[in-house]
Write a protein that holds these residues in place. Structure first.
Motif, PDB file in Angstrom:
ATOM      1  N   ALA A 115       0.829  -1.209   0.000  1.00 40.13           N
ATOM      2  CA  ALA A 115       0.000   0.000   0.000  1.00 40.13           C
ATOM      3  C   ALA A 115       0.863   1.258   0.000  1.00 40.13           C
ATOM      4  O   ALA A 115       0.674   2.162  -0.814  1.00 40.13           O
ATOM      5  CB  ALA A 115      -0.921   0.004   1.218  1.00 40.13           C
ATOM      6  N   VAL A 116       1.836   1.309   0.909  1.00 41.40           N
ATOM      7  CA  VAL A 116       2.687   2.499   1.004  1.00 41.40           C
ATOM      8  C   VAL A 116       3.503   2.677  -0.273  1.00 41.40           C
ATOM      9  O   VAL A 116       3.673   3.792  -0.767  1.00 41.40           O
ATOM     10  CB  VAL A 116       3.610   2.416   2.244  1.00 41.40           C
ATOM     11  CG1 VAL A 116       4.640   3.527   2.230  1.00 41.40           C
ATOM     12  CG2 VAL A 116       2.770   2.500   3.516  1.00 41.40           C
ATOM     13  N   SER A 117       3.981   1.558  -0.842  1.00 36.87           N
ATOM     14  CA  SER A 117       4.788   1.678  -2.067  1.00 36.87           C
ATOM     15  C   SER A 117       3.954   2.265  -3.206  1.00 36.87           C
ATOM     16  O   SER A 117       4.467   3.005  -4.041  1.00 36.87           O
ATOM     17  CB  SER A 117       5.373   0.322  -2.473  1.00 36.87           C
ATOM     18  OG  SER A 117       4.355  -0.547  -2.920  1.00 36.87           O
ATOM     19  N   ASN A 118       2.655   1.968  -3.225  1.00 39.17           N
ATOM     20  CA  ASN A 118       1.800   2.507  -4.293  1.00 39.17           C
ATOM     21  C   ASN A 118       1.429   3.969  -4.083  1.00 39.17           C
ATOM     22  O   ASN A 118       0.897   4.607  -4.992  1.00 39.17           O
ATOM     23  CB  ASN A 118       0.531   1.661  -4.436  1.00 39.17           C
ATOM     24  CG  ASN A 118       0.771   0.462  -5.323  1.00 39.17           C
ATOM     25  OD1 ASN A 118       0.957   0.596  -6.526  1.00 39.17           O
ATOM     26  ND2 ASN A 118       0.820  -0.723  -4.732  1.00 39.17           N
ATOM     27  N   ALA A 119       1.722   4.492  -2.874  1.00 43.46           N
ATOM     28  CA  ALA A 119       1.452   5.912  -2.636  1.00 43.46           C
ATOM     29  C   ALA A 119       2.256   6.772  -3.607  1.00 43.46           C
ATOM     30  O   ALA A 119       1.838   7.875  -3.970  1.00 43.46           O
ATOM     31  CB  ALA A 119       1.809   6.276  -1.198  1.00 43.46           C
ATOM     32  N   SER A 120       3.387   6.259  -4.039  1.00 43.80           N
ATOM     33  CA  SER A 120       4.219   7.018  -4.983  1.00 43.80           C
ATOM     34  C   SER A 120       3.466   7.311  -6.282  1.00 43.80           C
ATOM     35  O   SER A 120       3.729   8.313  -6.946  1.00 43.80           O
ATOM     36  CB  SER A 120       5.501   6.238  -5.296  1.00 43.80           C
ATOM     37  OG  SER A 120       5.178   5.018  -5.925  1.00 43.80           O
ATOM     38  N   SER A 121       2.516   6.438  -6.630  1.00 52.11           N
ATOM     39  CA  SER A 121       1.778   6.639  -7.886  1.00 52.11           C
ATOM     40  C   SER A 121       0.876   7.873  -7.832  1.00 52.11           C
ATOM     41  O   SER A 121       0.468   8.378  -8.866  1.00 52.11           O
ATOM     42  CB  SER A 121       0.925   5.409  -8.201  1.00 52.11           C
ATOM     43  OG  SER A 121       1.747   4.279  -8.325  1.00 52.11           O
ATOM     44  N   ILE A 122       0.566   8.342  -6.608  1.00 50.98           N
ATOM     45  CA  ILE A 122      -0.291   9.537  -6.500  1.00 50.98           C
ATOM     46  C   ILE A 122       0.488  10.765  -6.961  1.00 50.98           C
ATOM     47  O   ILE A 122       0.034  11.522  -7.811  1.00 50.98           O
ATOM     48  CB  ILE A 122      -0.808   9.721  -5.052  1.00 50.98           C
ATOM     49  CG1 ILE A 122      -1.716   8.546  -4.675  1.00 50.98           C
ATOM     50  CG2 ILE A 122      -1.544  11.041  -4.898  1.00 50.98           C
ATOM     51  CD1 ILE A 122      -2.183   8.546  -3.232  1.00 50.98           C
ATOM     52  N   TYR A 123       1.709  10.962  -6.401  1.00 54.92           N
ATOM     53  CA  TYR A 123       2.455  12.167  -6.810  1.00 54.92           C
ATOM     54  C   TYR A 123       3.123  11.980  -8.168  1.00 54.92           C
ATOM     55  O   TYR A 123       3.302  12.933  -8.924  1.00 54.92           O
ATOM     56  CB  TYR A 123       3.476  12.579  -5.743  1.00 54.92           C
ATOM     57  CG  TYR A 123       4.624  11.621  -5.524  1.00 54.92           C
ATOM     58  CD1 TYR A 123       5.688  11.541  -6.423  1.00 54.92           C
ATOM     59  CD2 TYR A 123       4.662  10.788  -4.401  1.00 54.92           C
ATOM     60  CE1 TYR A 123       6.741  10.658  -6.222  1.00 54.92           C
ATOM     61  CE2 TYR A 123       5.703   9.914  -4.194  1.00 54.92           C
ATOM     62  CZ  TYR A 123       6.746   9.852  -5.100  1.00 54.92           C
ATOM     63  OH  TYR A 123       7.799   8.970  -4.914  1.00 54.92           O
ATOM     64  N   ALA A 124       3.477  10.732  -8.513  1.00 51.58           N
ATOM     65  CA  ALA A 124       4.186  10.495  -9.780  1.00 51.58           C
ATOM     66  C   ALA A 124       3.336  10.908 -10.977  1.00 51.58           C
ATOM     67  O   ALA A 124       3.865  11.319 -12.008  1.00 51.58           O
ATOM     68  CB  ALA A 124       4.570   9.021  -9.898  1.00 51.58           C
ATOM     69  N   SER A 125       1.999  10.812 -10.824  1.00 50.10           N
ATOM     70  CA  SER A 125       1.108  11.162 -11.935  1.00 50.10           C
ATOM     71  C   SER A 125       1.348  12.583 -12.432  1.00 50.10           C
ATOM     72  O   SER A 125       1.180  12.875 -13.608  1.00 50.10           O
ATOM     73  CB  SER A 125      -0.353  11.055 -11.489  1.00 50.10           C
ATOM     74  OG  SER A 125      -0.608   9.780 -10.969  1.00 50.10           O
ATOM     75  N   TYR A 126       1.742  13.465 -11.515  1.00 51.65           N
ATOM     76  CA  TYR A 126       1.873  14.882 -11.890  1.00 51.65           C
ATOM     77  C   TYR A 126       3.232  15.213 -12.508  1.00 51.65           C
ATOM     78  O   TYR A 126       3.478  16.356 -12.871  1.00 51.65           O
ATOM     79  CB  TYR A 126       1.605  15.764 -10.660  1.00 51.65           C
ATOM     80  CG  TYR A 126       0.188  15.611 -10.176  1.00 51.65           C
ATOM     81  CD1 TYR A 126      -0.850  16.305 -10.775  1.00 51.65           C
ATOM     82  CD2 TYR A 126      -0.122  14.714  -9.160  1.00 51.65           C
ATOM     83  CE1 TYR A 126      -2.172  16.138 -10.359  1.00 51.65           C
ATOM     84  CE2 TYR A 126      -1.434  14.533  -8.733  1.00 51.65           C
ATOM     85  CZ  TYR A 126      -2.454  15.251  -9.337  1.00 51.65           C
ATOM     86  OH  TYR A 126      -3.758  15.069  -8.934  1.00 51.65           O
ATOM     87  N   MET A 127       4.100  14.211 -12.641  1.00 53.38           N
ATOM     88  CA  MET A 127       5.436  14.476 -13.227  1.00 53.38           C
ATOM     89  C   MET A 127       5.440  14.338 -14.746  1.00 53.38           C
ATOM     90  O   MET A 127       6.422  14.643 -15.389  1.00 53.38           O
ATOM     91  CB  MET A 127       6.484  13.513 -12.640  1.00 53.38           C
ATOM     92  CG  MET A 127       6.691  13.674 -11.161  1.00 53.38           C
ATOM     93  SD  MET A 127       8.141  12.811 -10.542  1.00 53.38           S
ATOM     94  CE  MET A 127       7.944  11.148 -11.129  1.00 53.38           C
TER      95      MET A 127
END
Length: 478
Positions: free
Chosen positions: A396-408
């Motif tokens: 779950a925590v590792s997938n949190a990166s996908s939230i901010y990564a979308s905006y890059m």
């Protein structure tokens, strides 16, 4: 520890033959079905990246930021649900009912994306899709660790994960086919057909899986009594204590507490966060490949080869990791290739070197990722409630990166060559973070193994008689 009566009665030759037959039986019932289910899980979640090139952004008139929000909102639901879902699965002990039920739900939700006509509807559907899909992947990792020994887990995890890589390869091809042939059919744009067709396939596969999948060794009805005793004993022998016994013995919050009190959970969490963050490039892979300057259909076709290469390297690496029992170098060396690929992609804009970097970045990230997933179960083996909580929390925590990564990965309308320096630099840095964390974990596990050699007590390991070193007892895999 004494083996159960039917296992104790076997000669070594009979035991070996029976175990081989049992493994083959479980492999045939379990592996093809969960791979197929995972292909659809990944396809239903990630087809949003490919349909960007099939008219979704234009028809719904989404800005670049709105589109990125549509992608990242899925992971909010996905993260919220993973730990409760895995603890619930551990409690009921019936994965053959629970996982297909979740799959029917996400197939229906994904298919209904085709009916969206505005940004708000898209956001709502994507959130609930993530909520339901969250059950599947951490649930599967836990499911596998309830059937296979530690030495068998790496390859099986790689085989499962190949499902997402295959769907990465074919997702682009399917979308390219639908875009070329069905745009405008029955008055619907191609992107709507992508969701309708893939959602329908998901529901059909889920219905079939109810009749095929096993539950846990103790709750699977189609095993003979001899096979059931052997399946349970194999895991007891591997770890030194029993695994899942019955639902009464599984405590939700005790497992969660044990997982969070173990420092290995936190190290693995940061390590996986680094790997998944650098893998966020795959959420936007069609956009990245589009910077090469080809048309939409050719771009979707060019997304396939990096995934095909990743399937090959992932299998080879996981097979070798299981054969040798080594974990660290099988995680770190592929990541070094990934780091080099990100640097190359950021440093050049010419077509050939940039496509070479794209060919290397997908295998570079995913080849070590599957070994890391097996390393979690190897490093936090018992009790099962703790393992279930740790697998879900880390995932779950590792997938949190996908939230901010979308905006890059911005894609303004009319801009065919977005600048990739920022996302590639961030992906490179997070891959380096994962390498550092893998090194920390290896040093920690080596220290714990030395304690086990001396016969000292180690929390979370299976210990020998206090004060006596066990020659052939449990050791952490490095």
């Amino acid at each position: 520890m004494t083996p159960p009566p039917l296992v104790a009665a076997m000669s070594p030759e009979v035991r070996q033959a029976t175990e081989l037959k049992l493994k083959r039986k479980i492999d045939l019932r379990l592996m093809p079905m969960i791979i197929l289910m995972y292909i659809m899980n990944y396809l239903d979640r990630n087809n949003i990246a490919a349909v960007r090139l099939a008219g979704l952004q234009d028809e719904l008139d989404l800005s670049s930021t709105q589109y990125q929000t549509v992608i990242s909102i899925l992971f909010v639901g996905y993260i919220l649900m993973q730990i409760p879902s895995n603890l619930f699965l551990n409690k009921i002990g019936k994965p053959a009912i629970y996982l297909p039920s979740c799959m029917v739900a996400w197939g229906i939700i994904s298919g209904s994306t085709a009916g969206c006509n505005n940004f708000g509807g898209l956001i709502a559907i994507r959130f609930f899709l993530g909520f339901v899909e969250a059950a599947y992947f951490p649930g599967c990792l836990f499911y596998l660790s309830a059937w296979y020994t530690r030495k068998e887990l790496g390859l099986r995890t790689a085989v499962l994960y190949s499902g997402s890589l295959i769907s990465g390869a074919f997702g682009g091809l399917i979308t390219a086919g639908i875009t070329s042939n069905m745009d405008g059919t029955k008055g619907l744009r191609a992107w709507r057909w992508v969701f309708i067709i893939e959602g329908a396939i998901t529901v059909v596969i889920a219905a079939a899986s109810f009749f095929i999948l096993p539950n846990f060794p103790r709750t699977t009805s189609w095993l003979t009594e001899e096979e059931r005793q052997l399946a349970v004993w194999r895991l007891q022998e591997d770890i030194g204590e029993d695994d899942w016994v019955n639902s009464e013995q599984q405590s939700f919050f005790h497992g969660l507490k044990l997982a969070f009190l173990d420092i290995k959970t936190w190290v693995l969490m940061i390590m996986l966060l680094g790997i998944v963050s650098s893998a966020s490039v795959t959420n936007f892979f069609p956009t990245v490949v589009k910077t090469l300057g080809y048309n939409n259909v050719n771009t979707l076709l060019l997304t396939a080869p990096p995934y095909v290469l990743a399937v090959i390297t992932t299998f080879a690496n996981a097979w070798h990791a299981d054969r040798t029992g080594e974990r660290y170098f099988h995680v770190v060396l592929p990541l070094c290739v990934g780091v080099a690929a990100f640097i190359l992609a950021a440093a050049t804009t010419s077509t050939a070197p940039r496509y070479v970097s794209m060919m290397l970045m997908v295998p570079g990230v995913y080849t070590g990722y599957v070994v890391t997933l097996a390393w979690i179960s190897n490093s936090i083996p018992r009790p099962p409630a703790k393992r279930a909580a740790a697998l879900a929390a880390i995932n779950a925590v590792s997938n949190a990166s996908s939230i901010y990564a979308s905006y890059m990965y911005p894609q303004q309308k009319g801009v065919t060559h977005p600048n990739l320096v920022v996302p590639m630099s961030v992906d490179c840095a997070t891959a380096v973070l994962a390498i550092i964390m893998a090194t920390v974990l290896r040093l920690m596990l080596a220290r714990l193994n030395k304690k086990l050699d001396r016969g000292e007590h180690v929390e979370g390991a299976i210990n020998a008689v206090p004060g006596e070193a066990s020659e052939n007892g449990f050791r952490f895999l490095l």
